[in-house]
Design an enzyme around this catalytic site. Structure first.
Site, PDB file in Angstrom:
ATOM      1  N   LYS A   1       1.763  58.791  37.394  1.00 58.73           N
ATOM      2  CA  LYS A   1       2.359  59.832  36.651  1.00 58.73           C
ATOM      3  C   LYS A   1       0.737  60.243  36.077  1.00 58.73           C
ATOM      4  O   LYS A   1       1.045  60.270  34.665  1.00 58.73           O
ATOM      5  CB  LYS A   1       3.395  59.437  35.766  1.00 58.73           C
ATOM      6  CG  LYS A   1       4.727  59.089  36.611  1.00 58.73           C
ATOM      7  CD  LYS A   1       5.731  58.945  35.796  1.00 58.73           C
ATOM      8  CE  LYS A   1       5.985  57.579  35.511  1.00 58.73           C
ATOM      9  NZ  LYS A   1       7.351  57.312  34.469  1.00 58.73           N
TER      10      LYS A   1
ATOM     11  N   ARG B   1      15.545  53.065  27.470  1.00 64.75           N
ATOM     12  CA  ARG B   1      15.364  54.448  28.213  1.00 64.75           C
ATOM     13  C   ARG B   1      17.035  54.601  28.943  1.00 64.75           C
ATOM     14  O   ARG B   1      17.526  53.638  29.254  1.00 64.75           O
ATOM     15  CB  ARG B   1      14.470  54.201  29.386  1.00 64.75           C
ATOM     16  CG  ARG B   1      13.156  53.642  28.942  1.00 64.75           C
ATOM     17  CD  ARG B   1      12.133  54.746  28.044  1.00 64.75           C
ATOM     18  NE  ARG B   1      12.275  55.736  28.974  1.00 64.75           N
ATOM     19  CZ  ARG B   1      11.215  56.088  29.937  1.00 64.75           C
ATOM     20  NH1 ARG B   1      10.093  55.394  30.000  1.00 64.75           N
ATOM     21  NH2 ARG B   1      11.030  57.171  30.501  1.00 64.75           N
TER      22      ARG B   1
ATOM     23  N   ASN C   1      12.660  57.431  35.155  1.00 69.08           N
ATOM     24  CA  ASN C   1      14.284  57.173  34.732  1.00 69.08           C
ATOM     25  C   ASN C   1      15.066  57.553  35.906  1.00 69.08           C
ATOM     26  O   ASN C   1      16.031  56.991  36.093  1.00 69.08           O
ATOM     27  CB  ASN C   1      14.676  57.816  33.504  1.00 69.08           C
ATOM     28  CG  ASN C   1      14.282  56.898  32.314  1.00 69.08           C
ATOM     29  OD1 ASN C   1      14.118  55.670  32.261  1.00 69.08           O
ATOM     30  ND2 ASN C   1      13.869  57.612  31.156  1.00 69.08           N
TER      31      ASN C   1
ATOM     32  N   PRO D   1       9.473  64.448  34.771  1.00 65.31           N
ATOM     33  CA  PRO D   1       8.365  64.303  35.797  1.00 65.31           C
ATOM     34  C   PRO D   1       8.181  62.863  36.052  1.00 65.31           C
ATOM     35  O   PRO D   1       7.926  61.857  35.480  1.00 65.31           O
ATOM     36  CB  PRO D   1       7.362  64.654  34.955  1.00 65.31           C
ATOM     37  CG  PRO D   1       7.689  65.662  33.870  1.00 65.31           C
ATOM     38  CD  PRO D   1       8.885  65.047  33.543  1.00 65.31           C
ATOM     39  N   GLU D   2       8.136  62.728  37.485  1.00 64.94           N
ATOM     40  CA  GLU D   2       7.891  61.462  38.032  1.00 64.94           C
ATOM     41  C   GLU D   2       6.890  61.573  39.236  1.00 64.94           C
ATOM     42  O   GLU D   2       6.280  62.602  39.248  1.00 64.94           O
ATOM     43  CB  GLU D   2       9.135  60.554  38.682  1.00 64.94           C
ATOM     44  CG  GLU D   2      10.316  60.799  37.243  1.00 64.94           C
ATOM     45  CD  GLU D   2      11.658  59.839  37.694  1.00 64.94           C
ATOM     46  OE1 GLU D   2      11.569  58.813  38.266  1.00 64.94           O
ATOM     47  OE2 GLU D   2      12.355  60.216  36.958  1.00 64.94           O
TER      48      GLU D   2
END
Ligand SMILES: [Zn+2]
Length: 258
Positions: free
Chosen positions: A53, A248, A165, A2-3
């Protein structure tokens, strides 16, 4: 993952069920929901909105529910009267138009709208806002520590809100920057290009089923998730690594990105 675009799409679908409607049932395992469900039940939803977000549901009582989907959370919508297995449901809201389910979302909070908005004011400008606040971005970007890598800069929600990411890796590929470059080596014009690129990639995906950064609408990406495959530009093998602090997942082309 989810972004910003995921949240925008979730808000759009949730709005169809919730906006202007009265909540007829509240379900879910989130502690805040169990505690506050009497204050949400029978109340009207005034708005469903996003900031970076964060998915926000505003009630006419002045309360707001804030949902963060983490790495794997989803927002699902079902038609009216449909029963649902409640496994993994952190929040479920029913109205006469259907139901909205936040599943696997690690953070679900309930608070006064002013308090929640106050906490969100720490975030940088929202990449998906109608107008991206470039001035606020530049001011925050200029204060970012020069010894930190650009992969961390893009993820820092206090600089700009919305990148995760996937867009991090895609933006760095398109701007031809190695993810471990420090911010000391990146000038203000380039920083601004990074933000503009992120916004330009993300906006069309708020209206697509499959996220794509290649303008194809087929879900295809330049580098993210493509470790070991040939670069779409130069055929060099795409690399994968855990970069930054906290580390990440990151993907890049060692030839195209310097
Ligand atoms: Zn390449």
């Amino acid at each position: 993952m989810p972004e910003g675009d995921t949240y925008a799409k979730a808000a759009h679908r949730a709005r169809n069920v919730l906006a202007g409607a009265v909540v007829t049932a509240v379900e879910g395992s989130a502690k805040a929901i169990r505690r506050h469900s009497p204050a949400i039940l029978d109340r009207k939803v005034e708005a469903v909105r996003t900031v970076g977000k964060n998915l926000l549901i505003d009630f006419d009582s002045g309360l707001t529910v804030r949902i963060h989907l983490g790495m794997n959370g989803t927002v699902q919508v079902t038609p009216p009267g449909r029963d649902r297995d409640l496994a993994g449901v952190r929040l479920g809201l029913r109205t006469d138009r259907g139901a909205v389910w936040a599943v696997g979302a690690p953070k679900v909070e309930v608070g006064k709208r002013a308090a929640i908005d106050g906490a969100l004011a720490r975030l940088g400008p929202d990449l998906l806002a109608d107008e991206f606040d470039v001035g606020a971005f530049e001011e925050r970007a200029g204060r970012y520590p020069p010894d930190r890598p650009v992969c961390d800069f893009l993820l820092d929600q206090r600089v700009m809100a919305g990148v995760g990411n996937v867009y991090k890796s895609e933006v760095l590929f398109l701007e031809r920057l190695a993810p471990d470059r420090t911010m000391a080596t990146i000038d203000a014009a380039t920083r601004r290009r990074l933000a503009e690129r992120a916004r330009r990639l993300m906006l069309p995906n708020t209206r697509r089923y499959n996220r794509s950064t290649r303008g194809l609408g087929d879900g295809s990406l330049w580098v993210y998730g493509r470790a070991g495959k040939p670069c779409r530009r130069c055929r060099t093998e795409i690399q994968e690594g855990w970069l930054g602090t906290p580390a990440r997942i990151t993907y890049w082309c060692p030839s195209c990105q310097q």
